[in-house]
Design a protein around this motif. Structure first.
Motif, PDB file in Angstrom:
ATOM      1  N   ASP A 184       0.937  -1.111  -0.146  1.00 42.93           N
ATOM      2  CA  ASP A 184      -0.078  -0.015   0.154  1.00 42.93           C
ATOM      3  C   ASP A 184       1.087   1.166  -0.086  1.00 42.93           C
ATOM      4  N   LEU A 187       2.380   1.899  -3.657  1.00 46.04           N
ATOM      5  CA  LEU A 187       1.305   2.225  -4.372  1.00 46.04           C
ATOM      6  C   LEU A 187       0.935   3.915  -4.119  1.00 46.04           C
ATOM      7  N   GLN A 188       0.822   4.189  -2.865  1.00 45.89           N
ATOM      8  CA  GLN A 188       0.641   5.517  -2.419  1.00 45.89           C
ATOM      9  C   GLN A 188       1.888   6.514  -2.938  1.00 45.89           C
ATOM     10  N   GLY A 191       1.573   7.070  -6.440  1.00 46.12           N
ATOM     11  CA  GLY A 191       0.708   7.900  -7.096  1.00 46.12           C
ATOM     12  C   GLY A 191       1.108   9.171  -6.625  1.00 46.12           C
ATOM     13  N   VAL A 381      -5.907   2.236 -10.000  1.00 49.48           N
ATOM     14  CA  VAL A 381      -5.202   1.542  -8.684  1.00 49.48           C
ATOM     15  C   VAL A 381      -4.432   2.886  -8.052  1.00 49.48           C
ATOM     16  N   LEU A 382      -3.785   3.711  -8.692  1.00 51.26           N
ATOM     17  CA  LEU A 382      -3.070   4.569  -7.969  1.00 51.26           C
ATOM     18  C   LEU A 382      -3.933   5.661  -7.595  1.00 51.26           C
ATOM     19  N   SER A 385      -5.356   4.654  -4.232  1.00 53.71           N
ATOM     20  CA  SER A 385      -4.014   4.338  -3.217  1.00 53.71           C
ATOM     21  C   SER A 385      -3.565   5.655  -2.485  1.00 53.71           C
TER      22      SER A 385
END
Length: 418
Positions: A184, A187-188, A191, A381-382, A385
């Protein structure tokens, strides 16, 4: 020819377009997104950078294909409208204008924080006014100023990389790519770092102002993205090798902290100046791009038609530029920079999701659809996230835009007639 119907002047070549993209990406990424990304991903920062680069590359290829086919101001607003329908084009344009207006405010505040921390908001508003005036004078002047800014910023970043890598404080063990922040966190971080890569949108939105757009835009976008990735990776590795992921994640001015930790405190003022100049470069190109998308949406009456006017002498969308400048100046005087970055990231990812969906329609060949599918899935997804507040506010703004579109459709002359 009326001012509103006049076309924009085609003066930009490949080099100019690449420089405008670099001016957006380099300043935003290095000085605004690197530290919060490290805070989210921990030792997985470089993995997050790689994920962001893959998604950005897919988006760049999709945008380049579409820009060659539709060389008009507006970028994905035009692509979505032509390939998916009017609503999706409108939603992309809405996402871009709102999200990038927040980016403008974040960059203006970065300028203020480095130039005069005690009066950051006042300096930010003044910077917006000054750069709006530069853009008003013509896009060619903007490109020349951006070229100077990019050259200075790259020189400063090169100094940071060299100082960090040759320092006795450098430790290769700090480059461990294990994801201490978990999937997680990676991915964050991706982003947040995607916010930094998104400057190539400025190239696509200048479709009416580049020479030979079918050739220039597809060349300029990957070039700008590739150069930016090399710069980002070099700086990230250098700073991590000195501060480690923990130190980088807690830093308020990571590059300045890195050269200080490397034993060269005399370089700190130079880094601060470079950071301010980089943010100015990003702000210059951001105002340029937002005003062009505003122009395109005004032409289609999704925004007030008066904003579609083109100055008869300078051949720029002067009313759109003044309106964008005024809104950003107000935001820069009132908002918080951290919230602006997260909100902007959500809007930009929504914008590119539409771009990839549009590119998916260009060919039915499975191999030709791999890139837009990866890009579309990556954007979604991003986006989700990102920090929860950014997701909630960003989704809420998209809903508001969709409702406004539906209301407009119902009240249009002739709506509902059989």
């Amino acid at each position: 020819m009326t001012a509103s119907a006049a076309g924009l002047r085609r003066t930009l070549g490949v080099g100019d377009a690449v420089v405008i993209g670099l001016g957006s990406m380099v300043g935003a990424g290095i000085f605004a997104a690197l530290a919060p990304a490290a805070h989210a991903a921990g030792t997985g920062l470089l993995l997050g950078l790689a994920v962001a680069a893959v998604v950005a590359y897919c988006n760049a290829l999709s945008s380049a294909r579409l820009a060659a086919l539709y060389p008009a101001s507006g970028g994905t607003y035009v692509y979505g409208r032509e390939r998916l329908g009017e609503f999706w084009g409108y939603l992309a344009g809405w996402s871009f204008v709102v999200g990038k207006t927040a980016s403008c405010a974040a960059m203006a505040l970065t300028v203020g924080a480095y130039v005069w921390p005690g009066q950051a908001h006042a300096v930010a508003a003044a910077a917006v006014v000054a750069l709006t005036a530069v853009n008003y004078g013509g896009v060619q002047k903007s490109a020349w100023l951006t070229r100077l800014i990019v050259a200075l910023v790259l020189a400063v970043l090169a100094c940071v990389v060299v100082v960090c890598l040759v320092s006795g404080e450098t430790d290769a063990g700090r480059l461990d790519v294990g994801a201490s922040g978990g999937a997680d966190g990676v991915l964050q971080a991706a982003g947040l770092l995607f916010f930094a890569f998104a400057g190539y949108a400025r190239i696509a939105t200048l479709g009416e102002e580049v020479r030979d757009p079918a050739r220039t835009i597809p060349r300029a976008i990957p070039l700008a993205l590739g150069i930016t990735l090399v710069v980002y990776a070099s700086v990230a590795v250098a700073v991590l090798s000195v501060l480690g992921s923990g130190g980088l994640g807690e830093a308020t001015a990571p590059l300045a902290d890195a050269v200080r930790a490397a034993g060269v405190p005399g370089l700190v003022p130079v880094v601060r100046i470079g950071a301010a100049v980089a943010a100015m470069g990003s702000l210059l190109a951001l105002i340029l791009g937002v005003s062009r998308t505003t122009l395109a949406m005004a032409r289609d009456r999704h925004l007030p038609g008066a904003l579609a006017a083109v100055h008869p002498r300078f051949q720029v969308p002067h009313r759109a530029e003044l309106a964008v400048g005024a809104v950003v100046a107000v935001l820069a005087a009132t908002v918080d920079v951290r919230g602006a970055i997260g909100f902007s990231s959500f809007g930009v990812l929504a914008y590119y999701a539409v771009a990839n969906a549009s590119a998916w329609t260009l060919s039915s060949a499975p191999t030709a659809r791999v890139v837009p599918v990866v890009g579309l899935v990556g954007c979604v997804v991003l986006a989700f996230s990102l920090p929860g507040v950014s997701v909630v506010v960003g989704a809420g703004v998209l809903v508001v835009g969709a409702v406004a579109y539906a209301v407009r459709q119902r009240v249009k002359p002739g709506a509902g007639r059989g």
